[in-house]
Scaffold this active site. Structure first.
Site, PDB file in Angstrom:
ATOM      1  CB  ALA A 134      -0.890  -0.027   1.224  1.00  0.00           C
ATOM      2  N   GLY A 140       0.725  -5.019   0.854  1.00  0.00           N
ATOM      3  CA  GLY A 140      -0.446  -5.071  -0.026  1.00  0.00           C
ATOM      4  C   GLY A 140      -0.127  -5.702  -1.372  1.00  0.00           C
ATOM      5  CD  GLU A 145      -2.547  -7.562   2.656  1.00  0.00           C
ATOM      6  OE1 GLU A 145      -2.257  -6.386   2.325  1.00  0.00           O
ATOM      7  OE2 GLU A 145      -3.203  -7.828   3.665  1.00  0.00           O
ATOM      8  CD  GLU A 177       1.411  -5.631   5.485  1.00  0.00           C
ATOM      9  OE1 GLU A 177       2.222  -6.512   5.869  1.00  0.00           O
ATOM     10  OE2 GLU A 177       0.679  -5.769   4.494  1.00  0.00           O
TER      11      GLU A 177
HETATM   12  N1  CO8 Z   1       4.504   3.299  -0.561  1.00  0.00           N
HETATM   13  C1  CO8 Z   1       4.862   4.481  -1.101  1.00  0.00           C
HETATM   14  N2  CO8 Z   1       6.012   4.677  -1.774  1.00  0.00           N
HETATM   15  C2  CO8 Z   1       6.835   3.631  -1.904  1.00  0.00           C
HETATM   16  C3  CO8 Z   1       6.538   2.366  -1.384  1.00  0.00           C
HETATM   17  C4  CO8 Z   1       5.300   2.213  -0.676  1.00  0.00           C
HETATM   18  N3  CO8 Z   1       4.895   1.042  -0.161  1.00  0.00           N
HETATM   19  N4  CO8 Z   1       7.553   1.538  -1.669  1.00  0.00           N
HETATM   20  C5  CO8 Z   1       8.447   2.247  -2.358  1.00  0.00           C
HETATM   21  N5  CO8 Z   1       8.017   3.517  -2.506  1.00  0.00           N
HETATM   22  C6  CO8 Z   1       8.700   4.642  -3.168  1.00  0.00           C
HETATM   23  C7  CO8 Z   1       9.805   5.199  -2.295  1.00  0.00           C
HETATM   24  O1  CO8 Z   1       9.292   6.100  -1.334  1.00  0.00           O
HETATM   25  C8  CO8 Z   1      10.678   5.859  -3.334  1.00  0.00           C
HETATM   26  O2  CO8 Z   1      10.100   7.094  -3.671  1.00  0.00           O
HETATM   27  P1  CO8 Z   1      11.071   8.409  -3.881  1.00  0.00           P
HETATM   28  O3  CO8 Z   1      11.945   8.061  -5.067  1.00  0.00           O
HETATM   29  O4  CO8 Z   1      10.093   9.497  -4.157  1.00  0.00           O
HETATM   30  O5  CO8 Z   1      11.834   8.564  -2.605  1.00  0.00           O
HETATM   31  C9  CO8 Z   1      10.544   4.946  -4.531  1.00  0.00           C
HETATM   32  O6  CO8 Z   1       9.340   4.186  -4.337  1.00  0.00           O
HETATM   33  C10 CO8 Z   1      11.675   3.978  -4.654  1.00  0.00           C
HETATM   34  O7  CO8 Z   1      11.810   3.314  -3.418  1.00  0.00           O
HETATM   35  P2  CO8 Z   1      13.249   2.938  -2.808  1.00  0.00           P
HETATM   36  O8  CO8 Z   1      14.216   4.053  -3.078  1.00  0.00           O
HETATM   37  O9  CO8 Z   1      13.037   2.514  -1.400  1.00  0.00           O
HETATM   38  O10 CO8 Z   1      13.614   1.703  -3.769  1.00  0.00           O
HETATM   39  P3  CO8 Z   1      14.497   0.430  -3.461  1.00  0.00           P
HETATM   40  O11 CO8 Z   1      14.552  -0.313  -4.754  1.00  0.00           O
HETATM   41  O12 CO8 Z   1      15.759   0.791  -2.765  1.00  0.00           O
HETATM   42  O13 CO8 Z   1      13.623  -0.429  -2.397  1.00  0.00           O
HETATM   43  C11 CO8 Z   1      11.654  -1.515  -1.570  1.00  0.00           C
HETATM   44  C12 CO8 Z   1      12.422  -1.012  -2.793  1.00  0.00           C
HETATM   45  C13 CO8 Z   1      12.410  -2.642  -0.867  1.00  0.00           C
HETATM   46  C14 CO8 Z   1      10.320  -2.033  -2.105  1.00  0.00           C
HETATM   47  C15 CO8 Z   1      11.441  -0.377  -0.555  1.00  0.00           C
HETATM   48  O14 CO8 Z   1      10.952   0.768  -1.244  1.00  0.00           O
HETATM   49  C16 CO8 Z   1      10.460  -0.691   0.543  1.00  0.00           C
HETATM   50  O15 CO8 Z   1      10.814  -1.316   1.535  1.00  0.00           O
HETATM   51  N6  CO8 Z   1       9.177  -0.228   0.411  1.00  0.00           N
HETATM   52  C17 CO8 Z   1       8.165  -0.356   1.439  1.00  0.00           C
HETATM   53  C18 CO8 Z   1       7.696  -1.783   1.577  1.00  0.00           C
HETATM   54  C19 CO8 Z   1       6.632  -1.890   2.649  1.00  0.00           C
HETATM   55  O16 CO8 Z   1       6.832  -1.632   3.816  1.00  0.00           O
HETATM   56  N7  CO8 Z   1       5.410  -2.298   2.222  1.00  0.00           N
HETATM   57  C20 CO8 Z   1       4.301  -2.443   3.119  1.00  0.00           C
HETATM   58  C21 CO8 Z   1       3.484  -1.206   3.097  1.00  0.00           C
HETATM   59  S1  CO8 Z   1       2.141  -1.234   4.279  1.00  0.00           S
HETATM   60  C22 CO8 Z   1       0.974  -2.135   3.455  1.00  0.00           C
HETATM   61  O17 CO8 Z   1       1.145  -2.636   2.385  1.00  0.00           O
HETATM   62  C23 CO8 Z   1      -0.340  -2.248   4.170  1.00  0.00           C
HETATM   63  C24 CO8 Z   1      -1.311  -3.118   3.362  1.00  0.00           C
HETATM   64  C25 CO8 Z   1      -2.707  -2.877   3.812  1.00  0.00           C
HETATM   65  C26 CO8 Z   1      -3.666  -3.062   2.634  1.00  0.00           C
HETATM   66  C27 CO8 Z   1      -5.015  -2.520   2.950  1.00  0.00           C
HETATM   67  C28 CO8 Z   1      -5.163  -1.108   2.511  1.00  0.00           C
HETATM   68  C29 CO8 Z   1      -6.473  -0.497   2.922  1.00  0.00           C
END
Ligand code: CO8
Length: 256
Positions: free
Chosen positions: A64, A107, A110, A130
């Site tokens: 998400a 997400g 999921e 999460e």
């Molecule tokens: N949300 C928003 N932006 C994101 C997300 C995310 N989940 N993941 C990556 N991005 C963005 C980063 O902020 C970054 O943006 P910017 O260039 O503007 O700074 C860009 O994508 C690139 O990200 P990274 O520089 O971090 O890229 P890497 O290749 O180094 O890393 C990863 C990739 C490993 C995927 C890393 O970005 C990461 O860990 N992301 C977050 C993963 C995470 O925690 N996901 C869980 C989120 S919570 C969730 O999913 C709840 C689900 C509930 C569903 C129900 C909804 C109602």
């Protein structure tokens, strides 16, 4: 450019592509709304017999959209009614194949678990991280993951946020097949074409009974199966399939 794209590799197969590469395909409300609309439309299209969902060659979906959630309150999250959007995917009557390259996190994992088959590239990774950002899965992660891999593996992933690579995910029962990274979409489309060549009424009954039966008692689920099996004997495709076998020819299915 839209955040999701729909392609038709063939008349019977549709391909939905997540298209937010700058945000690692993070699922914001617009993406969820578009996915719901696509799955509803394709589910209703009689020509479509199988759907492939991909995030492209780099990443499936990083979860998400955290930027979009960070400052929200509980009532705002509640009023979004996002479960209705996820339901549109879960209720799609056509088989869905997730083609996963790269990260399928939160997400994103999921979303993959809403599919009926998951084809993963060798470097794909799956996690429910999460808990590391102060919350928990909210789109079925605690339930679909447990049904897929059992309590002890699900707890390990959900309580720690640890990720598993494709081969481990395969051993756990979280994916259907692992292939080379550059073969993921091709293999998913190949499976989709194979499913699309099967009699569509039987395919849809199998999907419906398997999913509904998972949450019913064995006795009730076996009755569902029996009724669906019997129902198919009223289809032209059952006659065609069995006659074609007896006449040693290829069947031609019409979905009737
Ligand atoms: N949300 C928003 N932006 C994101 C997300 C995310 N989940 N993941 C990556 N991005 C963005 C980063 O902020 C970054 O943006 P910017 O260039 O503007 O700074 C860009 O994508 C690139 O990200 P990274 O520089 O971090 O890229 P890497 O290749 O180094 O890393 C990863 C990739 C490993 C995927 C890393 O970005 C990461 O860990 N992301 C977050 C993963 C995470 O925690 N996901 C869980 C989120 S919570 C969730 O999913 C709840 C689900 C509930 C569903 C129900 C909804 C109602």
């Amino acid at each position: 450019m839209s955040e999701t794209l729909v392609e038709r590799p063939s008349t019977a197969v549709a391909l939905i592509r997540l298209n937010r590469p700058d945000a690692r395909n993070a699922l914001n409300q617009a993406v969820r709304e578009q996915l719901a609309a696509h799955f509803t439309a394709l589910g209703n299209d009689p020509e479509v017999r199988c759907i492939v969902l991909t995030g492209g060659e780099q990443v499936f979906a990083a979860g998400a959209d955290i930027r979009d959630m960070a400052e929200r309150g509980a009532m705002e999250m509640h009023l979004r009614q996002t479960h209705r959007l996820w339901s549109a995917i879960a209720q799609c009557p056509k088989p869905v194949i997730a083609a996963v390259n790269g990260y399928a996190l939160g997400g994103g994992c999921e979303l993959a678990m809403h599919a009926d088959l998951i084809v993963a590239g060798q470097s794909a990774s799956f996690a429910q991280p999460e808990v590391r950002v102060g919350v928990m899965p909210g789109a079925g992660g605690t339930q679909r993951l447990t049904r897929a891999v059992g309590k002890f593996q699900a707890m390990r992933l959900l309580l720690t946020g640890l990720s598993v690579k494709a081969d481990e995910a395969l051993r756990m029962g979280l994916v259907s097949e692992v292939v080379a990274d550059d073969q993921v979409q091709a293999r998913a489309l190949e499976l989709a074409e194979l499913i699309a060549s099967m009699p569509p009424l039987a395919v849809m009954q199998i999907k419906e009974v398997l999913l509904a039966g998972q949450d019913a008692s064995l006795e009730a689920a076996l009755m569902l199966e029996r009724k669906a099996f019997q129902l198919l004997f009223d289809s032209a495709d059952q006659k065609e399939g069995m006659h074609a076998f007896l006449e040693k020819r290829k069947p031609v299915y019409q979905g009737k």
